[in-house]
Design an enzyme around this catalytic site. Structure first.
Site, PDB file in Angstrom:
ATOM      1  CG  HIS A 191     -13.570  -8.627  -3.941  1.00  0.00           C
ATOM      2  ND1 HIS A 191     -14.452  -8.263  -2.954  1.00  0.00           N
ATOM      3  CD2 HIS A 191     -12.701  -7.599  -4.041  1.00  0.00           C
ATOM      4  CE1 HIS A 191     -14.116  -7.085  -2.483  1.00  0.00           C
ATOM      5  NE2 HIS A 191     -13.059  -6.647  -3.122  1.00  0.00           N
ATOM      6  CD  GLN A 223      -3.702   4.652   3.122  1.00  0.00           C
ATOM      7  OE1 GLN A 223      -2.929   4.741   4.083  1.00  0.00           O
ATOM      8  NE2 GLN A 223      -4.660   5.513   2.908  1.00  0.00           N
ATOM      9  CB  ILE A 224      -4.307  -2.990   3.246  1.00  0.00           C
ATOM     10  CG1 ILE A 224      -5.494  -2.397   2.475  1.00  0.00           C
ATOM     11  CG2 ILE A 224      -4.743  -4.272   3.966  1.00  0.00           C
ATOM     12  CD1 ILE A 224      -6.117  -3.326   1.449  1.00  0.00           C
ATOM     13  N   GLY A 225      -1.396  -2.563   4.453  1.00  0.00           N
ATOM     14  CA  GLY A 225      -0.231  -3.160   5.122  1.00  0.00           C
ATOM     15  C   GLY A 225       0.003  -2.540   6.497  1.00  0.00           C
ATOM     16  CG  ASN A 275      -2.098  -4.975  -8.834  1.00  0.00           C
ATOM     17  OD1 ASN A 275      -1.146  -4.185  -8.844  1.00  0.00           O
ATOM     18  ND2 ASN A 275      -3.246  -4.677  -8.268  1.00  0.00           N
ATOM     19  NE  ARG A 321     -11.974  -0.894  -7.141  1.00  0.00           N
ATOM     20  CZ  ARG A 321     -13.294  -0.955  -7.036  1.00  0.00           C
ATOM     21  NH1 ARG A 321     -14.047  -0.741  -8.077  1.00  0.00           N
ATOM     22  NH2 ARG A 321     -13.846  -1.230  -5.884  1.00  0.00           N
ATOM     23  NE  ARG A 375     -16.772  -2.764   2.063  1.00  0.00           N
ATOM     24  CZ  ARG A 375     -15.822  -2.785   1.133  1.00  0.00           C
ATOM     25  NH1 ARG A 375     -15.972  -3.538   0.053  1.00  0.00           N
ATOM     26  NH2 ARG A 375     -14.732  -2.051   1.265  1.00  0.00           N
TER      27      ARG A 375
HETATM   28  P1  A3D Z   1      -1.398   0.970  -1.263  1.00  0.00           P
HETATM   29  O1  A3D Z   1      -1.587   1.858  -0.096  1.00  0.00           O
HETATM   30  O2  A3D Z   1      -1.074   1.588  -2.577  1.00  0.00           O
HETATM   31  O3  A3D Z   1      -0.269  -0.089  -0.912  1.00  0.00           O
HETATM   32  C1  A3D Z   1       0.269  -0.961  -1.858  1.00  0.00           C
HETATM   33  C2  A3D Z   1       1.727  -1.050  -1.546  1.00  0.00           C
HETATM   34  O4  A3D Z   1       2.287  -2.037  -2.418  1.00  0.00           O
HETATM   35  C3  A3D Z   1       2.518   0.246  -1.774  1.00  0.00           C
HETATM   36  O5  A3D Z   1       3.163   0.632  -0.586  1.00  0.00           O
HETATM   37  C4  A3D Z   1       3.504  -0.115  -2.878  1.00  0.00           C
HETATM   38  O6  A3D Z   1       4.763   0.522  -2.730  1.00  0.00           O
HETATM   39  C5  A3D Z   1       3.603  -1.624  -2.693  1.00  0.00           C
HETATM   40  N1  A3D Z   1       4.109  -2.317  -3.878  1.00  0.00           N
HETATM   41  C6  A3D Z   1       3.894  -2.045  -5.182  1.00  0.00           C
HETATM   42  N2  A3D Z   1       4.563  -2.920  -5.942  1.00  0.00           N
HETATM   43  C7  A3D Z   1       5.177  -3.782  -5.105  1.00  0.00           C
HETATM   44  C8  A3D Z   1       6.001  -4.907  -5.282  1.00  0.00           C
HETATM   45  N3  A3D Z   1       6.329  -5.331  -6.510  1.00  0.00           N
HETATM   46  N4  A3D Z   1       6.463  -5.544  -4.185  1.00  0.00           N
HETATM   47  C9  A3D Z   1       6.156  -5.123  -2.945  1.00  0.00           C
HETATM   48  N5  A3D Z   1       5.378  -4.057  -2.706  1.00  0.00           N
HETATM   49  C10 A3D Z   1       4.906  -3.390  -3.774  1.00  0.00           C
HETATM   50  O7  A3D Z   1      -2.706   0.048  -1.486  1.00  0.00           O
HETATM   51  P2  A3D Z   1      -3.694  -0.546  -0.387  1.00  0.00           P
HETATM   52  O8  A3D Z   1      -2.894  -1.055   0.764  1.00  0.00           O
HETATM   53  O9  A3D Z   1      -4.787   0.420  -0.154  1.00  0.00           O
HETATM   54  O10 A3D Z   1      -4.317  -1.765  -1.228  1.00  0.00           O
HETATM   55  C11 A3D Z   1      -3.504  -2.861  -1.570  1.00  0.00           C
HETATM   56  C12 A3D Z   1      -4.230  -3.796  -2.522  1.00  0.00           C
HETATM   57  O11 A3D Z   1      -5.381  -4.340  -1.889  1.00  0.00           O
HETATM   58  C13 A3D Z   1      -4.749  -3.147  -3.811  1.00  0.00           C
HETATM   59  O12 A3D Z   1      -4.526  -4.016  -4.903  1.00  0.00           O
HETATM   60  C14 A3D Z   1      -6.240  -3.005  -3.550  1.00  0.00           C
HETATM   61  O13 A3D Z   1      -6.984  -2.956  -4.746  1.00  0.00           O
HETATM   62  C15 A3D Z   1      -6.506  -4.251  -2.773  1.00  0.00           C
HETATM   63  N6  A3D Z   1      -7.733  -4.264  -1.977  1.00  0.00           N
HETATM   64  C16 A3D Z   1      -8.421  -5.432  -1.955  1.00  0.00           C
HETATM   65  C17 A3D Z   1      -9.591  -5.517  -1.219  1.00  0.00           C
HETATM   66  C18 A3D Z   1     -10.345  -6.801  -1.190  1.00  0.00           C
HETATM   67  O14 A3D Z   1     -11.361  -6.914  -0.538  1.00  0.00           O
HETATM   68  C19 A3D Z   1      -9.868  -7.940  -1.957  1.00  0.00           C
HETATM   69  C20 A3D Z   1     -10.053  -4.417  -0.494  1.00  0.00           C
HETATM   70  C21 A3D Z   1      -9.318  -3.253  -0.535  1.00  0.00           C
HETATM   71  C22 A3D Z   1      -8.144  -3.179  -1.277  1.00  0.00           C
END
Ligand code: A3D
Length: 320
Positions: free
Chosen positions: A176, A13-15, A96, A83, A152
């Site tokens: 955080h 989602q973030i990527g 992680n 999460r 925020r």
């Molecule tokens: P999500 O959409 O699940 O994307 C994570 C991606 O990581 C998925 O596409 C997985 O396939 C991929 N992945 C898993 N294992 C591996 C690996 N070994 N190598 C490469 N890719 C892999 O999650 P998201 O994009 O919503 O969130 C990503 C992270 O950001 C999570 O840990 C969240 O908790 C974190 N996050 C942090 C904040 C901060 O403010 C710090 C805010 C929101 C989310």
């Protein structure tokens, strides 16, 4: 001049949102990397097909091999598991941590000169582990959290005062998590500190305290609404602002999880503090004065981060 290269490790989602914003802002060419086959390629193609509509020139590619990130100028790491409702950021730790070890090895091999921004949670512990795993200079590895938490806070304050978000500044320090420290004394509307605005009758101490609490729980509020994941638009935008400051040597002053070696009396820890981000990475750590209550809250937050880092060191002694 050749285009910058931005590597996104994790195409979730973030990527995906990072790739979209990097394209729209023409920050450079974008490589999306993920272990899931097809996802990074599919998102990259979808976004490439968007580029003629929005009119930006950015080469977007997807990959399942680390080789694709070779020579990246900026690497933004979101790989891992997000999460789910009822799950704390700390529950994510052991899963992680293993991901950080793999990602760190990939960065060390293919992008040792990059500026690395970690977003994966639990943030302060994961960026600590990632720096150990990739062994890049500490000023080149930072965590994104304070930017989001401050955004925020700024949004809630702008809403409270019914003024433009552009005129509201805010600062959040510490880890955080639920112990983060929103600094109301350093938050302002067009330079007017929030405590003055309380005295001027624009709001009340109680309403500001509620905003502070809402900021601390900002991540959980979104997780509870989405149910299937965590926030992604604002986190992506915050990380892109950090990348932009590095790539353009803007020297913006931004709250980031930075490695401390003596600042604030702390060592070998990543925690949220104001820093200057420029072409050298974290060019300066800003040590602001804290009054007694702020200091106590910051120390409590540091303790929470420290215990997560100790848990990481225990799970992966080779990192310590
Ligand atoms: P999500 O959409 O699940 O994307 C994570 C991606 O990581 C998925 O596409 C997985 O396939 C991929 N992945 C898993 N294992 C591996 C690996 N070994 N190598 C490469 N890719 C892999 O999650 P998201 O994009 O919503 O969130 C990503 C992270 O950001 C999570 O840990 C969240 O908790 C974190 N996050 C942090 C904040 C901060 O403010 C710090 C805010 C929101 C989310």
């Amino acid at each position: 001049m050749a285009r910058n290269k931005i590597a996104l490790i994790g195409a979730g989602q973030i990527g995906g949102t990072l790739a979209l914003l990097a394209g729209l802002k023409e920050l450079g060419d974008v490589v999306l990397f993920d272990v899931a086959e097809g996802i990074p390629q599919g998102k990259a193609l979808d976004l490439a097909e968007l580029s003629p509509v929005e009119g930006f020139d950015s080469r977007l590619t997807g990959a399942n091999s680390y080789q694709a990130i070779e020579g990246a100028d900026v690497v933004i790491v979101t790989a891992g598991v997000p999460r789910r409702p009822g799950m704390s950021r700390d529950d994510l730790l052991s899963v992680n941590l293993k991901v950080m070890a793999q990602v760190g090895a990939g960065i060390s091999k293919y992008a040792p000169d990059a500026f690395v921004i970690c977003i994966t949670n639990p943030l302060d512990a994961m960026v600590w582990a990632l720096q150990k795993a990739c062994d890049l200079p500490k000023e080149k590895v930072v965590g994104m959290a304070g930017m989001l938490d401050s955004a925020r806070l700024r949004y809630f304050l702008a809403d409270e005062f019914n003024v433009s978000v552009e005129d509201v500044t805010g600062f959040v320090m510490g880890g955080h998590g639920d112990t983060m420290v929103p600094l109301i004394r350093y938050s302002a509307v067009a330079g007017i500190p929030v405590p003055d605005l309380i005295r001027m009758g624009w709001t009340t101490q109680e309403r500001i305290e509620a905003i502070v609490q809402r900021t601390r729980e900002g991540g959980a509020e979104i997780v509870n609404l989405l149910k299937t994941g965590s926030a992604f638009y604002a986190p992506a935008a915050a990380a892109i602002a950090m990348a932009d400051s590095y790539l353009k040597d803007k020297k913006r002053v931004l709250p980031c999880a930075a490695y401390l070696s003596g600042e604030y009396g702390l060592k070998d820890i990543y925690v949220g503090v104001p820093v200057v981000i420029g072409a050298k990475g974290v060019e300066r750590i800003v040590e602001i004065d804290l009054v007694r209550e702020e200091k106590a809250n910051f120390e409590k937050s540091v303790d929470a981060v420290r215990s997560l880092i100790q848990a990481c060191a225990a799970l992966a002694p080779d990192l310590g």
